[in-house]
Scaffold this active site. Structure first.
Site, PDB file in Angstrom:
ATOM      1  CB  ALA A   1      -0.929   0.003   1.213  1.00 11.61           C
TER       2      ALA A   1
ATOM      3  N   GLY B   1      -0.052  -5.388   0.423  1.00 11.23           N
ATOM      4  CA  GLY B   1      -1.174  -5.490  -0.493  1.00 11.23           C
ATOM      5  C   GLY B   1      -0.822  -6.157  -1.804  1.00 11.23           C
TER       6      GLY B   1
ATOM      7  CD  GLU C   1      -3.171  -7.906   2.265  1.00 13.20           C
ATOM      8  OE1 GLU C   1      -3.846  -8.152   3.289  1.00 13.20           O
ATOM      9  OE2 GLU C   1      -2.842  -6.753   1.924  1.00 13.20           O
TER      10      GLU C   1
ATOM     11  CD  GLU D   1       0.759  -5.765   5.579  1.00  8.17           C
ATOM     12  OE1 GLU D   1       0.138  -5.789   4.511  1.00  8.17           O
ATOM     13  OE2 GLU D   1       1.477  -6.709   5.976  1.00  8.17           O
TER      14      GLU D   1
END
Length: 256
Positions: free
Chosen positions: A62, A107, A110, A130
């Site tokens: 992200a 992300g 993911e 994270e």
């Protein structure tokens, strides 16, 4: 455009095209990915590829600057948006494949985990870091990682935030194959070709059955399997596949 849709023959390709930021995902890119998944689905390709521009990263996660600017409500909206976008891949009637060169972090990993298949060039690295920012994964990582590699390994990866090299990623089942360096689209198409495309209509049913096996009882899973088996037998592809077997020829599947 930071995210683009193109074609390589009968394969749709979504490219993350923000190499100056290692293809980090911002809200605009998440929305764009969702739109392009829908556009790809409407064109009925045999598969959907995800690739990252620049060679250094599939996607580094992200956009941290954007995260800092959000309040609690905006964070929840962003998390749900990412989850819903990536979940669209589960509903596709054809498989998806992430071709990873460089890093797939946060992300980015993911997104890759939401795909049906993942292949990586030797030297690629993977992680959900994270926790090192005081955060946890928010686009499905805490749910998909245990399903892929098991609870014990998943909590260790998430709690430590450490990066995993390609050999370990293949060993624990995070990726399907390590490949030699090359053009990402070509690598993806060659991988799909080795799987024996085109995929029959039963592909979606097989994926549904396997995914549900992780969240329902054995009895419920067996009942679902039986229902999906019956549904598969009623497809045009099933008739073609069985006839081709008896006639000793390659089936010509149409996805119906």
């Amino acid at each position: 455009m930071n995210v683009t849709l193109s074609r390589s023959g009968d394969v749709a390709v979504i490219s993350l095209n923000r190499p100056e930021a290692m293809n980090a995902l911002n809200a605009e890119m998440i929305d764009r990915i969702g739109t392009l998944i829908d556009e790809a689905a409407a064109s009925s390709p045999r598969a959907l590829l995800f690739v990252g521009a620049g060679g250094k990263a599939f996607c580094a996660g992200a956009d941290i600057r954007e995260l800092l600017e959000r309040g609690a409500g905006a964070h929840r909206d962003a998390a749900r948006s990412g989850q819903c976008t990536f979940a669209k891949l589960d509903r596709l009637p054809f498989p998806s494949l992430a071709v990873i060169q460089g890093v797939a972090l946060g992300g980015g990993l993911e997104l890759a985990m939401a795909c049906t298949y993942r292949i990586a060039v030797a030297g690629a690295r993977f992680g959900l870091p994270e926790i090192k920012l005081g955060l946890i994964p928010g686009y499905g990582g805490t749910q998909r990682l245990p399903a892929l590699i098991g609870k014990a390994r998943a909590i260790e990866m998430i709690a430590s935030g450490r990066l995993v090299e390609t050999d370990e990623a293949a060993q624990i089942g995070l990726i399907h194959q390590v490949v030699e360096a090359g053009d990402s689209i070509d690598l993806g198409v060659r991988f799909l070709d080795r799987l024996g495309e085109p995929f029959p209509a039963a592909m979606r049913m097989a994926r549904t059955a396997v995914e549900k096996a992780l969240s329902v009882s054995l009895e419920e899973g067996l009942s679902l399997e039986a229902d999906l088996f019956v549904a598969a037998t009623q497809t045009t592809d099933a008739t073609e596949g069985m006839r081709a077997f008896l006639e000793k020829r390659k089936p010509a599947f149409t996805g119906r």
